[in-house]
Design a protein around this motif. Structure first.
Motif, PDB file in Angstrom:
ATOM      1  N   VAL A  23      40.385  44.459  41.950  1.00 35.56           N
ATOM      2  CA  VAL A  23      39.995  45.054  40.671  1.00 35.56           C
ATOM      3  C   VAL A  23      40.034  43.997  39.566  1.00 35.56           C
ATOM      4  O   VAL A  23      39.100  43.901  38.754  1.00 35.56           O
ATOM      5  CB  VAL A  23      40.897  46.262  40.327  1.00 35.56           C
ATOM      6  N   LEU A  26      36.963  41.809  39.961  1.00 39.82           N
ATOM      7  CA  LEU A  26      35.740  42.501  39.543  1.00 39.82           C
ATOM      8  C   LEU A  26      35.630  42.577  38.025  1.00 39.82           C
ATOM      9  O   LEU A  26      34.568  42.317  37.454  1.00 39.82           O
ATOM     10  CB  LEU A  26      35.691  43.903  40.159  1.00 39.82           C
ATOM     11  N   VAL A  27      36.719  42.905  37.351  1.00 42.71           N
ATOM     12  CA  VAL A  27      36.704  42.995  35.887  1.00 42.71           C
ATOM     13  C   VAL A  27      36.446  41.617  35.277  1.00 42.71           C
ATOM     14  O   VAL A  27      35.670  41.484  34.320  1.00 42.71           O
ATOM     15  CB  VAL A  27      38.015  43.626  35.359  1.00 42.71           C
ATOM     16  N   LEU A  30      32.764  40.845  35.597  1.00 40.83           N
ATOM     17  CA  LEU A  30      31.997  41.603  34.613  1.00 40.83           C
ATOM     18  C   LEU A  30      32.045  40.917  33.247  1.00 40.83           C
ATOM     19  O   LEU A  30      31.032  40.831  32.545  1.00 40.83           O
ATOM     20  CB  LEU A  30      32.540  43.031  34.492  1.00 40.83           C
ATOM     21  N   GLU A  31      33.216  40.436  32.875  1.00 43.03           N
ATOM     22  CA  GLU A  31      33.374  39.757  31.584  1.00 43.03           C
ATOM     23  C   GLU A  31      32.687  38.395  31.595  1.00 43.03           C
ATOM     24  O   GLU A  31      31.947  38.059  30.663  1.00 43.03           O
ATOM     25  CB  GLU A  31      34.856  39.603  31.253  1.00 43.03           C
ATOM     26  N   CYS A  35      28.130  41.229  31.876  1.00 43.24           N
ATOM     27  CA  CYS A  35      27.398  42.385  32.404  1.00 43.24           C
ATOM     28  C   CYS A  35      27.368  43.494  31.364  1.00 43.24           C
ATOM     29  O   CYS A  35      28.296  43.647  30.570  1.00 43.24           O
ATOM     30  CB  CYS A  35      28.052  42.883  33.688  1.00 43.24           C
ATOM     31  N   VAL A  38      27.974  48.481  35.270  1.00 43.21           N
ATOM     32  CA  VAL A  38      28.235  48.267  36.691  1.00 43.21           C
ATOM     33  C   VAL A  38      27.966  49.569  37.438  1.00 43.21           C
ATOM     34  O   VAL A  38      28.253  50.653  36.937  1.00 43.21           O
ATOM     35  CB  VAL A  38      29.678  47.755  36.941  1.00 43.21           C
ATOM     36  N   VAL A  60      38.575  50.324  38.701  1.00 45.10           N
ATOM     37  CA  VAL A  60      37.500  49.652  37.966  1.00 45.10           C
ATOM     38  C   VAL A  60      37.033  50.540  36.820  1.00 45.10           C
ATOM     39  O   VAL A  60      36.816  50.073  35.704  1.00 45.10           O
ATOM     40  CB  VAL A  60      36.328  49.276  38.900  1.00 45.10           C
ATOM     41  N   HIS A  63      39.523  50.139  33.994  1.00 42.26           N
ATOM     42  CA  HIS A  63      39.734  48.821  33.400  1.00 42.26           C
ATOM     43  C   HIS A  63      38.453  48.094  33.001  1.00 42.26           C
ATOM     44  O   HIS A  63      38.530  47.039  32.371  1.00 42.26           O
ATOM     45  CB  HIS A  63      40.534  47.943  34.368  1.00 42.26           C
ATOM     46  N   SER A  64      37.312  48.610  33.347  1.00 43.89           N
ATOM     47  CA  SER A  64      36.061  47.918  33.068  1.00 43.89           C
ATOM     48  C   SER A  64      35.772  47.865  31.566  1.00 43.89           C
ATOM     49  O   SER A  64      35.939  48.851  30.851  1.00 43.89           O
ATOM     50  CB  SER A  64      34.901  48.631  33.766  1.00 43.89           C
ATOM     51  N   VAL A  68      30.600  52.306  33.664  1.00 47.41           N
ATOM     52  CA  VAL A  68      30.615  52.279  35.127  1.00 47.41           C
ATOM     53  C   VAL A  68      29.957  53.542  35.661  1.00 47.41           C
ATOM     54  O   VAL A  68      30.278  54.642  35.217  1.00 47.41           O
ATOM     55  CB  VAL A  68      32.061  52.196  35.671  1.00 47.41           C
TER      56      VAL A  68
END
Length: 84
Positions: A23, A26-27, A30-31, A35, A38, A60, A63-64, A68
């Motif tokens: 996780v 992935l975060v 994204l940063e 992005c 997602v 995710v 915390h994204s 999402v």
């Protein structure tokens, strides 16, 4: 980690550590890639209509830094096959 813990507890702890690292990665991706959104699949055991998500998808989602979308796929036995 407790060396005297039952084997199942050790496996569960290893899975939690792996999930948390996944996780976080992935975060960070994204940063770093800036992005805007997602889309990810969920393997949660619940029905697609329910809010039961897998642990990675849930984490995710929480915390994204971007929106999402969670996609539940039907199992292959239920998937509609195109007619030939």
């Amino acid at each position: 980690m407790n060396a005297n813990a039952p084997f199942s507890c050790v496996i569960a702890e290893d899975e939690r550590i792996f999930r948390d690292a996944l996780v976080k990665l992935l975060v960070e991706l994204l940063e770093n890639y800036q992005c805007e959104a997602v889309v990810m699949g969920a393997r949660g055991a619940g029905k697609p209509e329910s809010a039961d998500l897998g642990s990675v998808a849930s984490s995710v989602l929480r915390h994204s830094p971007v929106p999402v979308t969670i996609v539940h796929l039907r199992p292959p036995a239920e998937a509609e096959l195109p007619e030939t």
